[in-house]
Scaffold this motif. Structure first.
Motif, mmCIF file in Angstrom:
data_model
loop_
_atom_site.group_PDB
_atom_site.id
_atom_site.type_symbol
_atom_site.label_atom_id
_atom_site.label_comp_id
_atom_site.label_asym_id
_atom_site.label_seq_id
_atom_site.Cartn_x
_atom_site.Cartn_y
_atom_site.Cartn_z
ATOM 1 N N ASN A 1 8.847 -0.197 -5.793
ATOM 2 C CA ASN A 1 8.342 -1.705 -5.853
ATOM 3 C C ASN A 1 6.855 -1.563 -5.995
ATOM 4 N N GLY A 2 6.603 -1.744 -7.329
ATOM 5 C CA GLY A 2 5.203 -1.614 -7.717
ATOM 6 C C GLY A 2 4.577 -0.116 -7.776
ATOM 7 N N LEU A 3 3.678 0.226 -6.845
ATOM 8 C CA LEU A 3 3.177 1.377 -6.454
ATOM 9 C C LEU A 3 3.860 2.068 -5.049
ATOM 10 N N LYS A 4 4.697 1.359 -4.594
ATOM 11 C CA LYS A 4 5.441 1.531 -3.375
ATOM 12 C C LYS A 4 6.529 2.401 -3.691
ATOM 13 N N THR B 1 -0.739 4.781 -11.252
ATOM 14 C CA THR B 1 0.695 4.544 -11.829
ATOM 15 C C THR B 1 0.784 6.010 -12.645
ATOM 16 N N GLU C 1 7.907 5.621 -16.528
ATOM 17 C CA GLU C 1 8.392 4.827 -15.240
ATOM 18 C C GLU C 1 9.369 5.506 -14.465
#
Length: 397
Positions: A344-347, A392, A396
């Motif tokens: 979830n994003g950077l989490k 990041t 991905e």
């Protein structure tokens, strides 16, 4: 005396004479070379005879024997460059001790002259003296007899970068020197490449037609990680040894002193040990380089306490010599590897709980699709199975 021969080996024309005189008043053997300047005929026959009589009236003991030993033919040679060969003519005094050596050897110090690679696909147009390992390596790799490789500019630029990395790390050009002559035709190209690389603390590996060097130095993290998903179950063995009679506890490293051309030995510790590893530093001719190599070998033996024997999946073929890898220990009751459950994003939500230590930096090792590893710094999340990435990742998740 000599006389020319025709194509069938029959003598033709006159017999010509050339003379020389041997004198001496001691027991040492004496020698003389008698030279004759010949014409362009195809062949010649030669004989030698004494033209002065022996003194049979002398009452003392005289050892007076003349022997025709060798016959040589010579033609002018205007070759300016013999390529990989160096021809040296030496002259020895004919003494009883010298003539008793059936196969005399000549030892000397020489420095190769090469067209140095300057980078960007450009070579120097003038031969200059060289002691840099990578310049010798490039020359030998491109040599049609030794390596017979067609190196690309990118490959040679990477080799130059490895040379710079070694010299920068140690702070001196001495660390990147290689001083050795390969004088045995039985030496393989692989052995030559490995010998040059080891002298400057590197390992050589081949990818396709490219030869690259990997400099052994402190590494920020493993180049690859093997977890439960990339190991074959049942083929993992861990061994820890702190005291072992078979382990080396000392090192004797031999190198050549350039001032004396005599091999010297560095002992660590100085008083030796019960099981000593002996290393011949081939190509090492300066004390700094030899001292670093000796201490590196000693520290490897002292601090190497854990061994792992593991069978991996196809990822294992990408492991390169001397590069650090990570193997998650699979024999523990609680697994130490895991995977990302959700993003979830950077989490990140993880499959296993993790613990953070106050004051320490923490990183998560992410395995890329090509098998390499990327370390991303993380901070604690809302629970023990959540972490927050500071940046990041390159791919991905």
């Amino acid at each position: 005396q000599y006389q020319y021969l025709d194509a069938s080996g029959s003598p033709v024309g006159s017999i010509y004479s050339v003379t020389g005189t041997i004198t001496g008043d001691d027991s040492d053997e004496k020698g003389i070379t008698i030279e004759a300047v010949l014409g362009s005929e195809t062949a010649v026959r030669v004989r030698a005879r004494r033209i002065t009589p022996k003194d049979f009236k002398y009452n003392g003991t005289v050892v007076d024997e003349i022997v025709f030993r060798d016959l040589y033919g010579a033609i002018p040679d205007d070759t300016t460059d013999y390529g990989n060969f160096t021809t040296i003519h030496s002259k020895r005094k004919r003494t009883p001790r010298a003539t008793s050596v059936k196969q005399p050897q000549l030892k000397l110090t020489g420095t190769e002259l090469v067209f140095k690679y300057l980078g960007g696909g450009v070579f120097d147009t003038v031969r200059t003296e060289n002691t840099q390992a990578v310049q010798s390596l490039i020359r030998l790799l491109r040599d049609p007899v030794v390596g017979n490789l067609t190196l690309t500019s990118a490959n040679m630029d990477r080799l130059l970068a490895s040379q710079d990395e070694v010299e920068t790390y140690f702070g001196t050009a001495y660390a990147g020197q290689f001083c050795y002559t390969f004088d045995d035709y039985k030496t393989t190209a692989q052995a030559i490449i490995s010998t040059i690389a080891n002298a400057i603390f590197c390992s050589a590996y081949r990818t396709g037609h490219a030869i690259d060097l990997y400099f052994e130095r402190p590494q920020l993290g493993p180049s690859r990680i093997f977890t439960s998903r990339s190991k074959i179950p049942g083929n993992e063995k861990w061994t820890t040894k702190f005291i072992d009679r078979e382990r080396y506890d000392s090192v004797e490293y031999t190198w050549t002193n350039p001032k004396t051309n005599i091999k010297e030995t560095i002992k660590i510790p100085e008083d030796g040990g019960s099981n000593t590893e002996t290393i011949d530093g081939i190509g090492v001719r300066n004390y700094q380089q030899a001292n670093w190599a000796a201490w590196r070998a000693f520290n490897k033996n002292i601090y190497r306490t854990t061994w792992v024997d593991v069978t991996t999946t196809a990822d294992g073929k990408f492991v390169k010599p001397w590069q650090a890898i990570g193997v998650v220990k699979g024999s523990r009751v609680a697994p130490y590897d895991g995977y990302v459950v959700a993003v979830n994003g950077l989490k990140l939500t993880l499959s296993q709980p993790v613990e953070f230590v106050d004051g320490d930096d923490h990183y998560i090792q992410l395995k890329r699709r090509d098998g390499t590893v990327e370390a991303v710094r993380v901070l604690p999340g809302a629970s023990k199975r959540e972490v927050l990435m500071v940046s990041t990742p390159s791919e991905e998740i």
